[in-house]
Design an enzyme around this catalytic site. Sequence first.
Site: not given
Ligand code: NAP
Length: 246
Positions: A89, A154, A158
Amino acid sequence: MQNEKIALVTGAGRGIGRQIALKLAEQGITVIVNYNGSEEAAESVVNKITESGGRAKAVKCNVSDYKETEEMIASIVKEFGRLDILVNNAGITADNLMVRMTEEDFDKVININLKGAFNTIKHVNRQMIKQRYGRIVNISSVVGVTGNAGQANYAASKAGIIGLTKSAARELASRNVTVNAVAPGFIQTEMTDKLPENVKEQMQSQIPLKRLGTTEDIAAAVSFLVSEDASYITGQVIEVNGGMNM
Ligand code: NAP
């Protein structure tokens, strides 16, 4: 009731990863809550799980680091004896139009979002093959399927996740290891909170179901894919996007 399964969810201190961790723990699965920077948030996820009678542990690891990821997975297998579920994730954005995107921003996003998933799959591979059991779910994105102006790095990461998912699914299917991707649409988290209001409104207007997605919407899909009900599903991309892309 305690489920004997052990899951690793990367980036599980906040956002979508946090909800996935909570949802798996509800089913009695022991959850390793990986974080990189958000230690306090990860510990609070662990506390929430243990207070409800579940089992969880926070583990720091930067998933873009090959060696660190190898060590994290080896230590989980050593402590728990197995690793049944991997949810990739962890992800970041560093948006810009390509004319302004720096090489550093391109590399950073690819290294965390795509290479990070390779690193974890690479290191759980042997254990899951040995167990003759595994469930891997990789979090992609609607923009990995459609592309998006301002997100070349990005979207490439993905889209790469989808190729990685299908290749791993083909390599591991004969060992009863399934590998699928979930491609979320526009989900309300810190990642999308930082977008300008007009961009959010414009995105919402393109969603047929007329609402942003929630972290629960994504956790539900992941929970299904790691369940026995999904044991005949592999190499698939489940789009959870309110109909944004059909
Ligand atoms: P978020 O709130 O920004 O959280 C991102 C997470 O990734 C955090 O827990 C962060 O951990 C972790 N992370 C970042 N760099 C890391 C690293 N080097 N090693 C380990 N952990 C790392 O994002 P989110 O919206 O929950 O997104 C989660 C996933 O869903 C991502 O892959 C994102 O691309 C995908 N996604 C999100 C959306 C959306 O609309 N939100 C849409 C499509 C896909 P730390 O804080 O501990 O660094």
